[in-house]
Write a protein that holds these residues in place. Structure first.
Motif, PDB file in Angstrom:
ATOM      1  N   ASN A 156       1.122  -0.737  -0.161  1.00  0.00           N
ATOM      2  CA  ASN A 156       0.123  -0.528   0.242  1.00  0.00           C
ATOM      3  C   ASN A 156       0.812   1.694  -0.154  1.00  0.00           C
ATOM      4  N   GLY A 157       0.004   2.462  -0.459  1.00  0.00           N
ATOM      5  CA  GLY A 157       1.163   3.615  -0.062  1.00  0.00           C
ATOM      6  C   GLY A 157       2.216   4.120   0.683  1.00  0.00           C
ATOM      7  N   SER A 158       1.386   3.035   2.442  1.00  0.00           N
ATOM      8  CA  SER A 158       2.045   3.959   3.045  1.00  0.00           C
ATOM      9  C   SER A 158       3.041   3.207   3.425  1.00  0.00           C
ATOM     10  N   ILE A 159       3.454   2.069   3.438  1.00  0.00           N
ATOM     11  CA  ILE A 159       4.598   0.644   3.068  1.00  0.00           C
ATOM     12  C   ILE A 159       5.496   1.718   1.373  1.00  0.00           C
ATOM     13  N   LEU A 160       4.534   2.311   0.759  1.00  0.00           N
ATOM     14  CA  LEU A 160       5.997   2.345  -0.513  1.00  0.00           C
ATOM     15  C   LEU A 160       6.751   4.522   0.427  1.00  0.00           C
ATOM     16  N   ALA A 161       5.781   4.852   1.152  1.00  0.00           N
ATOM     17  CA  ALA A 161       5.919   5.809   1.422  1.00  0.00           C
ATOM     18  C   ALA A 161       7.793   5.190   2.485  1.00  0.00           C
ATOM     19  N   ASP A 162       7.250   4.669   3.929  1.00  0.00           N
ATOM     20  CA  ASP A 162       8.709   4.109   4.047  1.00  0.00           C
ATOM     21  C   ASP A 162       9.865   3.831   3.882  1.00  0.00           C
ATOM     22  N   ILE A 163       9.509   2.776   2.144  1.00  0.00           N
ATOM     23  CA  ILE A 163      10.493   2.768   1.815  1.00  0.00           C
ATOM     24  C   ILE A 163      10.777   3.686   0.903  1.00  0.00           C
ATOM     25  N   ILE A 164      10.581   4.992   0.515  1.00  0.00           N
ATOM     26  CA  ILE A 164      11.085   5.787   0.104  1.00  0.00           C
ATOM     27  C   ILE A 164      11.978   6.669   0.672  1.00  0.00           C
ATOM     28  N   ILE A 165      11.487   7.123   2.270  1.00  0.00           N
ATOM     29  CA  ILE A 165      11.973   7.448   3.178  1.00  0.00           C
ATOM     30  C   ILE A 165      13.452   6.696   3.639  1.00  0.00           C
ATOM     31  N   LEU A 208      10.317  14.707  -5.933  1.00  0.00           N
ATOM     32  CA  LEU A 208      10.155  13.415  -6.219  1.00  0.00           C
ATOM     33  C   LEU A 208       8.864  13.935  -6.957  1.00  0.00           C
ATOM     34  N   LEU A 209       8.906  13.266  -8.566  1.00  0.00           N
ATOM     35  CA  LEU A 209       7.647  13.524  -9.410  1.00  0.00           C
ATOM     36  C   LEU A 209       6.763  12.736  -9.004  1.00  0.00           C
ATOM     37  N   PHE A 210       5.298  12.989  -8.506  1.00  0.00           N
ATOM     38  CA  PHE A 210       4.559  11.765  -8.207  1.00  0.00           C
ATOM     39  C   PHE A 210       3.466  11.600  -9.532  1.00  0.00           C
ATOM     40  N   LEU A 211       2.844  10.984 -10.270  1.00  0.00           N
ATOM     41  CA  LEU A 211       2.191  10.958 -11.141  1.00  0.00           C
ATOM     42  C   LEU A 211       0.613  10.497 -10.953  1.00  0.00           C
ATOM     43  N   VAL A 212      -0.039  10.389 -10.868  1.00  0.00           N
ATOM     44  CA  VAL A 212      -1.377  10.862 -10.109  1.00  0.00           C
ATOM     45  C   VAL A 212      -2.572  11.132 -10.805  1.00  0.00           C
ATOM     46  N   GLY A 213      -4.051  10.204  -9.906  1.00  0.00           N
ATOM     47  CA  GLY A 213      -4.960  11.034 -10.697  1.00  0.00           C
ATOM     48  C   GLY A 213      -5.889  11.778 -10.469  1.00  0.00           C
ATOM     49  N   GLU A 214      -6.505  12.019 -10.865  1.00  0.00           N
ATOM     50  CA  GLU A 214      -7.801  13.556 -10.178  1.00  0.00           C
ATOM     51  C   GLU A 214      -7.929  13.355  -8.831  1.00  0.00           C
ATOM     52  N   ILE A 215      -8.469  12.652  -8.568  1.00  0.00           N
ATOM     53  CA  ILE A 215      -9.057  11.567  -7.465  1.00  0.00           C
ATOM     54  C   ILE A 215      -7.892  10.737  -6.688  1.00  0.00           C
ATOM     55  N   ARG A 216      -6.971  11.058  -5.845  1.00  0.00           N
ATOM     56  CA  ARG A 216      -6.225  10.645  -4.946  1.00  0.00           C
ATOM     57  C   ARG A 216      -6.066  10.779  -3.417  1.00  0.00           C
ATOM     58  N   ARG A 217      -5.435   9.826  -3.101  1.00  0.00           N
ATOM     59  CA  ARG A 217      -5.641   9.581  -1.724  1.00  0.00           C
ATOM     60  C   ARG A 217      -4.336  10.428  -1.613  1.00  0.00           C
ATOM     61  N   ASP A 218      -4.018  10.872   0.015  1.00  0.00           N
ATOM     62  CA  ASP A 218      -2.500  12.030   0.247  1.00  0.00           C
ATOM     63  C   ASP A 218      -1.686  11.781   1.247  1.00  0.00           C
ATOM     64  N   ILE A 219      -1.556  10.331   1.125  1.00  0.00           N
ATOM     65  CA  ILE A 219      -1.025   9.590   2.449  1.00  0.00           C
ATOM     66  C   ILE A 219       0.121   9.318   2.235  1.00  0.00           C
ATOM     67  N   LYS A 234       2.018  13.051   1.885  1.00  0.00           N
ATOM     68  CA  LYS A 234       1.849  13.618   3.894  1.00  0.00           C
ATOM     69  C   LYS A 234       3.196  13.340   4.365  1.00  0.00           C
ATOM     70  N   LYS A 235       3.173  11.882   4.325  1.00  0.00           N
ATOM     71  CA  LYS A 235       4.289  10.757   5.152  1.00  0.00           C
ATOM     72  C   LYS A 235       5.881  11.461   3.942  1.00  0.00           C
ATOM     73  N   LEU A 236       5.969  11.657   3.423  1.00  0.00           N
ATOM     74  CA  LEU A 236       7.335  12.080   2.106  1.00  0.00           C
ATOM     75  C   LEU A 236       7.023  13.997   3.120  1.00  0.00           C
ATOM     76  N   TYR A 237       6.993  14.182   3.115  1.00  0.00           N
ATOM     77  CA  TYR A 237       6.106  15.652   3.126  1.00  0.00           C
ATOM     78  C   TYR A 237       6.971  15.959   4.992  1.00  0.00           C
ATOM     79  N   SER A 238       6.291  14.594   6.120  1.00  0.00           N
ATOM     80  CA  SER A 238       6.529  15.025   7.515  1.00  0.00           C
ATOM     81  C   SER A 238       8.612  14.714   6.849  1.00  0.00           C
ATOM     82  N   LYS A 239       8.923  14.014   6.717  1.00  0.00           N
ATOM     83  CA  LYS A 239      10.442  13.879   6.420  1.00  0.00           C
ATOM     84  C   LYS A 239      11.209  14.396   5.488  1.00  0.00           C
ATOM     85  N   GLY A 240      10.296  15.949   5.740  1.00  0.00           N
ATOM     86  CA  GLY A 240      11.038  17.165   4.810  1.00  0.00           C
ATOM     87  C   GLY A 240      11.358  16.629   3.145  1.00  0.00           C
ATOM     88  N   ILE A 241      11.028  15.885   2.687  1.00  0.00           N
ATOM     89  CA  ILE A 241      10.813  15.738   1.352  1.00  0.00           C
ATOM     90  C   ILE A 241      10.048  16.220   0.078  1.00  0.00           C
TER      91      ILE A 241
END
Length: 275
Positions: A124-133, A148-159, A162-169
């Motif tokens: 899931n996205g939360s695990i992926l964010a941890d891997i990136i961090i 980082l460039l994030f390719l998204v859909g018009e409707i998306r979750r911000d998990i 948010k997690k990356l921004y919390s680490k200054g990314i």
């Protein structure tokens, strides 16, 4: 499955072309997969192209791309990559791509990208964010990325952001597709559930991949007195979808441990062996 007849599995998703792993997996084990599309996807290219045009040599300034949806990959393949120069294509395919699930990782790989991370290890996205961090924190050979460039859909979750921004990314989100719900999903589902003849095995499984586009269907399945036979079982992809079904009074008999065809099939087979 004691009968020689195929167990029907209704998949509430658009069929992936040219190859859908869910169809291949289920047919290999004598299931009958039936696809019920719930949403329509439309490519959005202006955001991506405006980034390329507004920032000279943008592809030189980024090293990492996040892609969590096959729809974004399709948009790249069909509407964006063909418009790039050969030099831009080479630069794009050389980037490290982070993604969720093995199916999307495989799709990205077949598109031409070489260095793909996450995939099977990121359910899931939360695990992926941890891997990136963790990757960025331990990559001492390179300076931290500007974004980082994030390719998204018009409707998306911000998990992930948010997690990356919390680490200054910093993350730049670029919309590559938009979706709209189809208004005839429930009638098509009811038609698919109707036996073709009296001897046909009744429907066994409905697989819910995401809450999007399922409002009428979940209201029907969670309501009282619907004419579904007692052998109907529901499988959900991931804990978020399960929670959504719970909130609509629908019991998930199976929760796929990973968002891929093999995990779903294995979970369904395990369930059927123990009933």
């Amino acid at each position: 499955m004691s009968s020689g007849k195929k167990t029907r599995v209704i998949l509430l998703k658009n069929k992936t072309v040219p190859i859908d792993k869910y169809e291949l997996e289920f047919r290999s084990k004598a299931f009958e997969p039936v696809f019920i599309p719930l949403i329509r996807h439309t490519h959005v290219t202006q955001d991506f192209k405006s980034v390329l045009n507004s920032i000279p040599n943008y592809l030189d300034t980024i090293d990492y791309i996040i892609i969590t949806s096959q729809r974004s990959v399709e948009s790249l393949n069909e509407a964006i990559i063909p418009s790039l120069t050969n030099e831009q294509k080479v630069k794009l395919f050389s980037k490290t791509v982070y993604t969720v699930g093995p199916a999307t990782a495989d799709f990205i790989r077949r598109s031409g990208f070489i260095n793909i991370k996450g995939g099977e290890d990121a359910g899931n996205g939360s695990i992926l964010a941890d891997i990136i961090i963790n990757d960025l924190a331990t990559n001492v050979d390179n300076p931290p990325p500007n974004e980082l460039l994030f390719l998204v859909g018009e409707i998306r979750r911000d998990i992930i952001p948010k997690k990356l921004y919390s680490k200054g990314i910093k993350v730049r989100e670029v919309v590559t597709y938009k979706t709209e719900d189809l208004d005839d999903s429930l009638p098509r589902l009811l038609q698919a559930m109707t036996p073709h003849n009296e001897a046909e095995m009744p429907l066994n499984w409905i697989v819910v991949f995401s809450p999007q586009g399922t409002k009428e269907i979940t209201q029907y399945l969670g309501g009282k007195g619907h004419p579904l036979n007692s052998k109907l079982r529901v499988a959900s992809i991931g804990p978020t979808t399960k929670k959504y079904l719970d909130n609509n009074n629908i019991i998930s008999n199976v929760i796929s441990p990973k968002p891929d065809a093999r995990s779903l099939l294995t979970a369904i087979e395990s369930y059927e062996r123990h009933i």
